[in-house]
Design a protein around this motif. Structure first.
Motif, short mmCIF file in Angstrom:
data_model
loop_
_atom_site.label_atom_id
_atom_site.label_comp_id
_atom_site.label_asym_id
_atom_site.label_seq_id
_atom_site.Cartn_x
_atom_site.Cartn_y
_atom_site.Cartn_z
N PHE A 172 -1.21 0.60 9.23
CA PHE A 172 -0.08 0.82 8.32
C PHE A 172 -0.37 0.22 6.96
O PHE A 172 -0.08 -0.93 6.71
N SER A 173 -0.95 1.01 6.09
CA SER A 173 -1.26 0.52 4.75
C SER A 173 -0.05 0.75 3.85
O SER A 173 0.98 1.27 4.28
N SER A 174 -0.20 0.37 2.60
CA SER A 174 0.90 0.55 1.66
C SER A 174 1.34 2.02 1.61
O SER A 174 2.52 2.30 1.43
N LEU B 132 3.53 2.62 4.55
CA LEU B 132 4.77 1.87 4.38
C LEU B 132 5.68 2.56 3.36
O LEU B 132 6.90 2.57 3.52
N GLN C 115 1.60 0.26 -5.04
CA GLN C 115 0.37 -0.25 -4.42
C GLN C 115 -0.47 0.89 -3.87
O GLN C 115 -1.70 0.90 -4.01
#
Lengths: 665, 364
Positions: free
Chosen positions: A140-142, A145, A450
């Motif tokens: 779950f990267s930016s 997210l 991000q």
């Protein structure tokens, strides 16, 4: 593996361990029942006892405390409509209407049983999950997210109420208010206008209390009834457990949702209850009464919010990044015990990890069990004539609001959001939509920025992003079918609009109150846009976008109010139809204004004294004995609480001029 | 403001003079039956809170009269609110003390308009240093700090909590070393930043020592991270020394010398050094308010001397706070001086960099 399981199990099932855990549970229950205090207060009370304990006992104490808080805060949500913490905001939506119908005991026991199941299911899922969680969490990267926050925002579709354009305007309000304070990308301060309080943004607790608790109290204060309208407690706690039995599959699904979303660091637990609630609305076909007291609207968020705590353990233990407020407390406790979170928790210290996870399950069972036992006696509160209960509730709300940052401005902000809440309720603006926008504003902005920095706009094509986008689209389509608002589910038939279309002058004369509110919202959007124009690109792009889109919806709403037919869905004003036995709208709000105003002058404790002494004879028509007893009781509760927690109360002008001893200072 | 400051200093000087001439009647300081409020301008559960809650029971045990020592969290305004509150409200009776952190020092050093406190007015009684390790990924082709020059050729990415946070130190440090770093802001803690590194989103990062030991060292062993250098520790003469927890890793100063053949100096280094000390070597400090009697200050210092000798303290301090010794007396004074003073030129330089490169408006 089996050895690890066994060693963890022996640790947990020892009498000593259970004893300490029970201690934590009882303490957590006492603190958690007070809205706004939660784990932070509990931790500071526990801290002196942690020293000198062995690690497992100290952990048991901590876990008992952490586990029971999302359970015990349900009391305030269901009985009084006060969101006890951010984890139980959605519970208010159906829990409080149930109390008004005299079904408080049933709602509470259904909620607690769901909490119990949620906690246990969460632990079971984690038992398997813990070994593969690391790569999963890292997946779950930016970018993912960001998409998850969009998914959260899509719940607005379900919670938008009767009029979609109004729901989206409300969400816009939330996004704009949520963008107040430091911009995530540049740190520029947005819309602070030199007010120190706004630099850190508006606290979530205040928004929740203002939007949900204040309008209900103000409304109840216009009448002389008890919360349970007909003064009887209907079906009891056994019925609540049967309700759970009828909806066990919903409860299990929501527990799963809670455990999974809770384990994703970054999104935080703040929207889990809304997602679960939205899921219940979307998936219920039979006889939905959401918003008016549907027991499924209680079961879903309560199943999710306890499972969430279990999920939140994963990032806390493995990465040292706490997903929620209570996990931050738990982490601090662990560090004080000399346990460093990290990858070691799933290798060398795996038995400790399992001890923690299963202790959480056991603590949930103990906590929920105690709460079920307390449900019936405590729900009798809803039988007390509301005018006698109200001063205590107002006191509790102010006390809770003051926990946000512990300065007077908290109370002032409560008043502002209370007013917004009162008018949103009156004009049918969906308050959950504002709240979701508020909670997710910062997250959506941060993660988008991000993601673009790390991956460029190609981030949209990451597998994870596409999967979540697919779920979001599905949820929106489902949401089109089932929307709810304060006054119940929205059905297609009601959306037919063929009423008379009044001339504009006539429309303004009749509808000017709701137009004024729409104009006020538009003014806020305008202010956000104006403020954003003075910022750098990265600091301005989000509020500019949110503000502009919100202006479109708000403007559309205003046009509808000007030119719409009489029964158009965007038109709504509870005051347009006079309720004969109700006092005027301001007659309830004035008491909150009085307490906050007096606090500004003479500080909280003296203000509270004056407030009780004025309110009880004037509004509650209490006799001298009652006045003395009730005032003494109210002050005693607050003082004992504050003394145990080393709290100072907000001071007023008097305190600025003179030094006074505690508790007056 | 200046004249008020001068008046304060004047009265403090008078008080000090009065003390010097007064008979050395040893007025016994005792806090028996009292409650000491320890203001922590941060929320519950953070690093400063944990630090205070670790120390509080030991202070209770070793201060004369065994007072209750309670931690009072007054967060907000990036820790400026609680600190302002301390300045306004605390009486010099030893019953209200303050714990600050690097995040309290930075706005003070940068003349943030929210700051209404003056470090030089207070009495420092204890300083808790900390340290940190900078590391990168082997994907950069760097196998050890020897290859540091290769990093200059690469676009680096760093996950930052904000340009005016503690992450200002790596910013100034990387700048000094001539590294080209893209700072991505909006991270809520170093833990979040580390997870971004583990995902491969960033390729340079730092962690404080205890977090490094628990989380990064396993990555180093697995060949997924390469340690570069530490922020170093300050000795009593104000010289930067290797971090005792990581004796094999050079300090940033050594790395610079390795690259340029001479130790760093000039404005850019002064700026880095000032904020490095305020952020790490003198990260957390305990203060008594302005005008506190010398006896009370001494009682606190004695309490800390005793705490440092307490076997219970010695047993647990390393697990909770890492391998850095908390200090009092002269060592604390030296760290305090180095961590709270900055020349106007250096301040100007950093403020201008923040404004020009990162749109930070500190306002007036």
């Amino acid at each position: 593996m089996v050895e690890i399981f066994l060693s963890a199990l022996t640790d947990i099932l020892s009498l000593q361990h259970i004893g300490f855990m029970l201690g934590g549970v009882v303490l957590g229950l006492m603190v958690g029942i007070f809205p706004g205090l939660g784990g932070i207060a509990g931790l500071s009370m526990l801290m002196p006892f942690l020293y000198g304990l062995d690690t497992v006992s100290a952990l048991a104490l901590l876990i008992g405390l952490v586990a029971v808080i999302p359970t015990s805060d349900t009391f305030a949500s269901v009985l009084m409509g006060i969101p006890g913490s951010s984890a139980s905001q959605a519970t208010v939506l159906d829990g409080f209407p149930l109390s008004k119908q005299g079904q408080a005991a049933r709602a509470l026991s259904a909620a607690f049983f769901s909490s119990l199941v949620g906690g246990v299911i969460g632990a079971i899922i984690l038992t398997g999950f813990v070994l593969i969680a690391r790569p999963l969490i890292l997946a779950f990267s930016s970018a993912e997210l960001f998409m998850l926050s969009i998914f959260g925002l899509s719940m607005v579709g379900v919670l938008a109420g009767r009029s979609l354009v109004k729901g989206l305007s409300a969400c816009g309000l939330g996004l704009v208010i949520g963008s107040i304070g430091g911009a995530p990308a540049t740190g520029e301060f947005r819309m602070v206008y030199g007010v120190d309080y706004l630099y850190d943004g508006v606290p979530l607790v205040i928004v929740g209390l203002g939007l949900f608790a204040v309008p209900e109290i103000v409304d109840l204060l216009r009448r002389d009834r008890a919360i349970a309208t007909d003064g009887r407690l209907g079906s009891g706690w056994i019925e609540g457990i049967r309700d759970w039995g009828r909806n066990w599959w919903l409860s299990l699904r929501c527990s799963g949702i809670g455990a999974v979303i809770g384990s994703i660091p970054g999104l935080g637990g703040t929207v889990v209850d809304w997602i679960a609630y939205g899921h219940a609305v979307q998936s219920t076909k039979k006889d939905p009464k959401f918003g008016q007291g549907d027991i499924r609207g209680v079961i879903a968020p309560e199943s999710a919010n306890n499972a969430k705590e279990g999920g939140g353990l994963l990032p806390t233990l493995m990465f040292g990044i706490p997903g929620s407020g209570s996990m931050a407390i738990f982490l601090a406790g662990m560090v004080l015990l000399g346990i460093q979170p990290g990858p070691g928790m799933v290798s060398n210290d795996l038995d400790l990890t399992y001890t923690i996870i299963w202790s959480l399950a056991l603590a949930n069972v103990l906590g929920a069990g105690l709460c079920i036992a307390l449900a019936l006696p405590i729900s009798r509160l809803t039988l007390i004539p509301f005018p006698l209960l109200a001063p205590f509730i107002i006191m509790v709300i102010c006390f809770a609001a003051f926990q946000a940052t512990r300065i007077f401005e908290d109370l002032f902000a409560l008043l502002i959001f209370g007013l917004i809440g009162i008018y949103m309720r009156r004009f049918g603006w969906p308050r959950p939509a504002l709240l979701i926008g508020f909670v997710l504003a910062t997250q959506a902005e941060t993660y988008l920025y991000q993601a673009v920095q790390f991956y460029g706009w190609d981030f949209m094509w990451r597998t994870g992003v596409l999967i979540i986008a697919g779920i979001t689209v599905g949820s929106v389509i489902l949401g089109m079918r089932a929307r709810i608002d304060d006054s119940g589910p929205v059905t297609r038939e009601e959306e037919v609009t063929d009423g008379p279309r009044p001339p504009v002058a006539e429309a303004i004369r009749r509808r000017y109150p709701q137009m004024l509110f729409t104009l006020a919202a538009l003014a806020l959007f305008g202010a956000a846009i104006h403020d954003a124009l003075g910022k750098s690109f990265l600091g301005q792009v989000f509020p500019l976008l949110a503000g502009s889109v919100a202006v479109l919806f708000g403007g559309g709403l205003l046009l509808l109010q000007l030119f719409g037919r009489d029964n158009a869905t965007g038109l709504y004003d509870t005051e347009a139809v006079r309720d004969e036995d109700a006092r005027p709208l301001w007659s309830g709000a004035i008491w909150l204004v009085l307490l906050v105003g007096l606090t500004w002058l003479v500080g909280f404790i003296l203000a509270l004294l004056a407030f009780f002494l004025t309110y009880l004879p004037v509004r509650a028509k209490a006799g001298p004995v009652r006045i003395v007893v009730l005032t003494g009781f109210g002050l005693a509760v607050v003082l004992v609480m504050a003394n145990a927690l080393n709290l100072n109360f907000p001071g007023g002008l008097l305190q600025d001029a003179y030094r006074l001893p505690w508790p007056l200072r | 403001m200046t004249s008020r400051r001068a008046a304060y200093l004047g009265s403090a000087a008078l008080a000090a003079a009065g003390m010097a001439f007064a008979a050395p009647a040893k007025a016994e300081v005792s806090f028996e039956g009292e409650t000491i409020e320890w203001i922590i301008p941060f929320g519950t559960g953070g690093g400063s809170d944990t630090w205070a809650r670790f120390n509080a029971p030991f202070m209770s045990e070793h201060l004369p009269g065994n007072p209750d020592v309670v931690v009072v969290n007054e967060s907000g305004g990036g820790s400026t609110r609680g600190t302002n509150l301390f300045t306004q409200r605390a009486q010099p009776d030893g019953l209200t003390i303050l714990g600050t952190s690097g995040s309290t020092q930075f706005p003070y050093l940068l003349n943030d308009p929210r700051v209404q406190y003056e470090y030089q007015d207070w009495e420092v009684v204890m300083v808790a240093p900390t340290g940190g390790v900078v590391y990168t990924t082997p994907d950069t082709g760097v196998e050890s700090v020897e290859d540091i020059e290769a990093l200059q050729e690469i676009q680096l990415t760093y996950a930052s909590q904000g340009a005016t946070s503690l992450d200002l130190v790596p910013m100034l440090g990387f700048d000094l070393l001539g590294l080209d770093v893209n700072y991505v802001f909006g991270f809520s803690g170093r833990g979040d930043g580390r997870v971004a590194f583990e995902r491969g989103e960033t390729n340079i990062d730092y962690q404080t020592s205890s977090a490094y030991l628990a989380n990064v060292e396993p990555m180093v062993e697995a060949g997924e991270a390469v340690p570069l250098f530490t922020w170093g520790v300050l000795d009593e003469d104000g010289e930067m020394q290797r971090d005792p927890t990581f004796p094999d890793l050079p300090t940033l100063e050594e790395v610079y010398e390795m690259m340029h053949g001479e130790p760093p100096e000039g404005d850019a280094y002064d700026a880095y050094r000032a904020f490095n000390i305020a952020g790490f070597a003198a990260q957390k400090m305990v203060f008594l308010p302005e005008g506190t009697d010398e006896e009370i200050v001494e009682a606190y210092r004695q309490a800390f001397r005793d705490i440092f000798e307490d076997p219970d303290y010695q047993d647990s301090v390393e697990d909770v706070l890492g391998a850095y010794e908390q200090v009092t007396d002269d060592a604390a004074m030296a760290l305090f001086d180095a961590g709270t003073t900055i020349s106007d030129d250096v301040r100007e330089r950093v403020v201008r960099m923040l404004e020009d490169d990162y749109d930070v408006d500190l306002g007036e």
